[in-house]
Scaffold this motif. Structure first.
Motif, PDB file in Angstrom:
ATOM      1  N   LEU A 107       0.834  -1.200   0.000  1.00  0.00           N
ATOM      2  CA  LEU A 107       0.000   0.000   0.000  1.00  0.00           C
ATOM      3  C   LEU A 107       0.871   1.253   0.000  1.00  0.00           C
ATOM      4  O   LEU A 107       0.595   2.214  -0.725  1.00  0.00           O
ATOM      5  N   GLY A 108       1.946   1.251   0.813  1.00  0.00           N
ATOM      6  CA  GLY A 108       2.849   2.398   0.849  1.00  0.00           C
ATOM      7  C   GLY A 108       3.496   2.645  -0.497  1.00  0.00           C
ATOM      8  O   GLY A 108       3.584   3.794  -0.962  1.00  0.00           O
ATOM      9  N   VAL A 109       3.951   1.577  -1.141  1.00  0.00           N
ATOM     10  CA  VAL A 109       4.542   1.710  -2.483  1.00  0.00           C
ATOM     11  C   VAL A 109       3.508   2.255  -3.458  1.00  0.00           C
ATOM     12  O   VAL A 109       3.784   3.166  -4.254  1.00  0.00           O
ATOM     13  N   GLY A 110       2.296   1.715  -3.387  1.00  0.00           N
ATOM     14  CA  GLY A 110       1.236   2.190  -4.277  1.00  0.00           C
ATOM     15  C   GLY A 110       0.872   3.636  -4.030  1.00  0.00           C
ATOM     16  O   GLY A 110       0.563   4.377  -4.969  1.00  0.00           O
ATOM     17  N   ALA A 111       0.907   4.061  -2.770  1.00  0.00           N
ATOM     18  CA  ALA A 111       0.591   5.456  -2.446  1.00  0.00           C
ATOM     19  C   ALA A 111       1.634   6.397  -3.031  1.00  0.00           C
ATOM     20  O   ALA A 111       1.296   7.463  -3.572  1.00  0.00           O
ATOM     21  N   LEU A 112       2.899   6.028  -2.932  1.00  0.00           N
ATOM     22  CA  LEU A 112       3.952   6.860  -3.513  1.00  0.00           C
ATOM     23  C   LEU A 112       3.805   6.920  -5.027  1.00  0.00           C
ATOM     24  O   LEU A 112       3.937   7.998  -5.635  1.00  0.00           O
ATOM     25  N   GLU A 113       3.511   5.785  -5.649  1.00  0.00           N
ATOM     26  CA  GLU A 113       3.300   5.763  -7.099  1.00  0.00           C
ATOM     27  C   GLU A 113       2.122   6.644  -7.489  1.00  0.00           C
ATOM     28  O   GLU A 113       2.202   7.406  -8.468  1.00  0.00           O
ATOM     29  N   ALA A 114       1.029   6.564  -6.741  1.00  0.00           N
ATOM     30  CA  ALA A 114      -0.156   7.364  -7.055  1.00  0.00           C
ATOM     31  C   ALA A 114       0.124   8.853  -6.879  1.00  0.00           C
ATOM     32  O   ALA A 114      -0.317   9.681  -7.688  1.00  0.00           O
ATOM     33  N   PHE A 115       0.861   9.211  -5.831  1.00  0.00           N
ATOM     34  CA  PHE A 115       1.187  10.619  -5.603  1.00  0.00           C
ATOM     35  C   PHE A 115       2.030  11.165  -6.748  1.00  0.00           C
ATOM     36  O   PHE A 115       1.752  12.253  -7.292  1.00  0.00           O
ATOM     37  N   LEU A 116       3.049  10.428  -7.154  1.00  0.00           N
ATOM     38  CA  LEU A 116       3.937  10.903  -8.223  1.00  0.00           C
ATOM     39  C   LEU A 116       3.213  10.951  -9.568  1.00  0.00           C
ATOM     40  O   LEU A 116       3.470  11.837 -10.386  1.00  0.00           O
ATOM     41  N   GLU A 117       2.298  10.032  -9.769  1.00  0.00           N
ATOM     42  CA  GLU A 117       1.536  10.027 -11.016  1.00  0.00           C
ATOM     43  C   GLU A 117       0.670  11.282 -11.135  1.00  0.00           C
ATOM     44  O   GLU A 117       0.532  11.866 -12.211  1.00  0.00           O
ATOM     45  N   GLY A 118       0.082  11.726 -10.034  1.00  0.00           N
ATOM     46  CA  GLY A 118      -0.786  12.903 -10.085  1.00  0.00           C
ATOM     47  C   GLY A 118      -0.059  14.221  -9.924  1.00  0.00           C
ATOM     48  O   GLY A 118      -0.640  15.291 -10.138  1.00  0.00           O
ATOM     49  N   LEU A 119       1.211  14.167  -9.579  1.00  0.00           N
ATOM     50  CA  LEU A 119       1.968  15.376  -9.267  1.00  0.00           C
ATOM     51  C   LEU A 119       2.011  16.400 -10.394  1.00  0.00           C
ATOM     52  O   LEU A 119       1.835  17.609 -10.140  1.00  0.00           O
ATOM     53  N   PRO A 120       2.219  16.002 -11.659  1.00  0.00           N
ATOM     54  CA  PRO A 120       2.309  17.008 -12.733  1.00  0.00           C
ATOM     55  C   PRO A 120       1.036  17.834 -12.928  1.00  0.00           C
ATOM     56  O   PRO A 120       1.089  18.913 -13.529  1.00  0.00           O
ATOM     57  N   ARG A 121      -0.073  17.369 -12.429  1.00  0.00           N
ATOM     58  CA  ARG A 121      -1.347  18.068 -12.630  1.00  0.00           C
ATOM     59  C   ARG A 121      -1.677  19.036 -11.502  1.00  0.00           C
ATOM     60  O   ARG A 121      -2.719  19.695 -11.538  1.00  0.00           O
ATOM     61  N   ARG A 122      -0.810  19.131 -10.492  1.00  0.00           N
ATOM     62  CA  ARG A 122      -1.162  19.913  -9.307  1.00  0.00           C
ATOM     63  C   ARG A 122      -0.236  21.123  -9.123  1.00  0.00           C
ATOM     64  O   ARG A 122       0.966  21.056  -9.408  1.00  0.00           O
TER      65      ARG A 122
END
Length: 406
Positions: free
Chosen positions: A260-275
């Motif tokens: 879950l922690g790995v997935g959370a980091l992946e999800a955060f970085l994936e959405g980062l360019p849009r924020r």
């Protein structure tokens, strides 16, 4: 019922460690796509169970003697963590089903194991060690559970055997030990009370039984198991069934959280360019030093947790291969570090959630589910950092640990 297609499955299942990891990774897109439905159902969809079963992921701890191909603790970790990248509920059910199956194989003698793993459908075991209520009577040939109630029976909707904690009593009704009883789920009532904010797809409902007879062959002492006195001598050539009891029962609870922690980091970085960052000059959050600091620290916490868990998994495997039961202090250290690893993972996910800003409040924000899952995963009594730190600290200070579960 889900309309999402099943993941592609190989014609021949590769049961090697690398093959199991690769299969788990191949399921990630499908499991992510099913996550909302899984949460809505409150249990894993039938399609997900079929996908896990097809790749051998629900039978990683079934003894070879009964048609399984048992894995190492390290492989167990890696497979469950991969599933956790997609959906903590799927990882949780996979971890708890496998460790309960391991417990059934390890805690029972040859006769009981044959009853559970022999003729009939493939055994899929779940369980709860601590009863909320259990009124037990010693009778000829076994025990009668007159009434019993157990909470958080993860995966019970998909199991055919339930390993439930009971007091072991003598003929006069005196409690002489704490044990477990293996009961067919057809004799267990599922109370359908799993309604929670996190890991909601695990189906961890309460269960009850009434006037169920359990033969001696399917009752075993937990106290003896914790000390390494396993009745499963017929499995002595298989290292997995010599792994220390409480380290095994404890460490697997953090495997889903690691993924879950790995997935959370992946999800955060994936959405980062849009924020961006509101009320600042930063139109791109990815350019802000504060973001770099938070991502750097969160990633360090997740990788540190992985290193801790891998170290202990390897040590547990090494002791089992050498035919040595892990020393008391080492077992206590595993429990301490299970709490520490869980603490690191929760802090990392919470840090990334904080960096997500006010959008986290939206029900539809995917990170919301990750955050809630991480919080709930960290609340299990066996992984509670404060309890585990206190226990190990007591031992270091020359006192009794205050718990038999080491």
């Amino acid at each position: 019922m889900s309309t999402i297609a099943h993941a592609e499955k190989p014609l021949a299942i590769d049961r090697s460690a690398a093959g199991l990891r690769a299969y788990a990774t191949s399921l990630i897109p499908t499991l992510k796509a099913r996550a909302k439905e899984t949460a809505r159902l409150g249990r894993l969809p039938a399609e997900t169970i079929a996908d896990l079963e097809a790749g051998g992921l629900l039978s990683m701890t079934t003894p070879r003697k009964y048609g399984g191909e048992p894995v190492s603790v390290r492989t167990f970790l890696e497979v469950v963590a991969e599933l956790g990248r997609a959906d903590a509920s799927v990882a949780w059910v996979t971890a708890l089903t496998n460790v309960s199956t391991w417990s059934a194989a390890t805690f029972l003698g040859e006769q009981g194991a044959a009853e559970v793993f022999g003729d009939g459908p493939k055994a899929r075991v779940v369980g709860v060690l601590s009863p909320r209520k259990a009124v037990v009577k010693k009778v000829e040939g076994g025990y009668l559970i007159e009434e019993g109630l157990w909470g958080f029976n993860s995966g019970v909707y998909h199991a055919n055997w339930d390993l439930l904690g009971i007091p072991i009593v003598d003929a006069a009704g005196n409690v002489i030990d704490q044990g477990v009883a293996l009961i067919p789920t057809s004799q267990v009532k599922i109370l359908d009370d799993w309604n929670v904010i996190g890991i909601s797809g695990s189906g961890s409902s309460s269960v009850s039984v009434s006037n169920v007879f359990v033969p001696e062959s399917r009752v075993s002492s937990v106290s003896r198991a914790i000390g390494g006195d396993y009745p499963s001598r017929h499995l002595a050539q298989e290292p997995l069934y010599s792994v220390a009891c409480m380290p095994m029962l404890a460490i697997i609870l953090v495997f889903p959280a690691l993924g879950l922690g790995v997935g959370a980091l992946e999800a955060f970085l994936e959405g980062l360019p849009r924020r961006g960052i509101q009320y600042t000059w930063y139109t791109k959050q990815a350019e802000a030093p504060v973001t770099h600091l938070m991502v750097g620290e969160a990633s360090a916490k997740i990788e540190a947790a992985r290193a801790i868990l891998e170290k202990h998994a390897d040590a547990m495997d090494a002791c089992a291969r050498a035919g040595q039961y892990m020393e008391f202090r080492d077992r206590a250290r595993v429990r301490r570090d299970v709490g520490f690893a869980e603490k690191l993972i929760w802090e990392a996910v919470d840090m990334l959630a904080t960096a997500s800003g006010g959008s986290l409040a939206a029900v539809g924000n995917p990170f919301n589910r990750l955050w809630q899952d991480a919080r709930i995963a960290s609340l299990h009594g066996i992984v509670c950092p404060a309890t585990n730190f206190e226990t190990y600290g007591r031992i270091l200070c020359g006192m009794e640990p205050g718990t038999p579960f080491i």
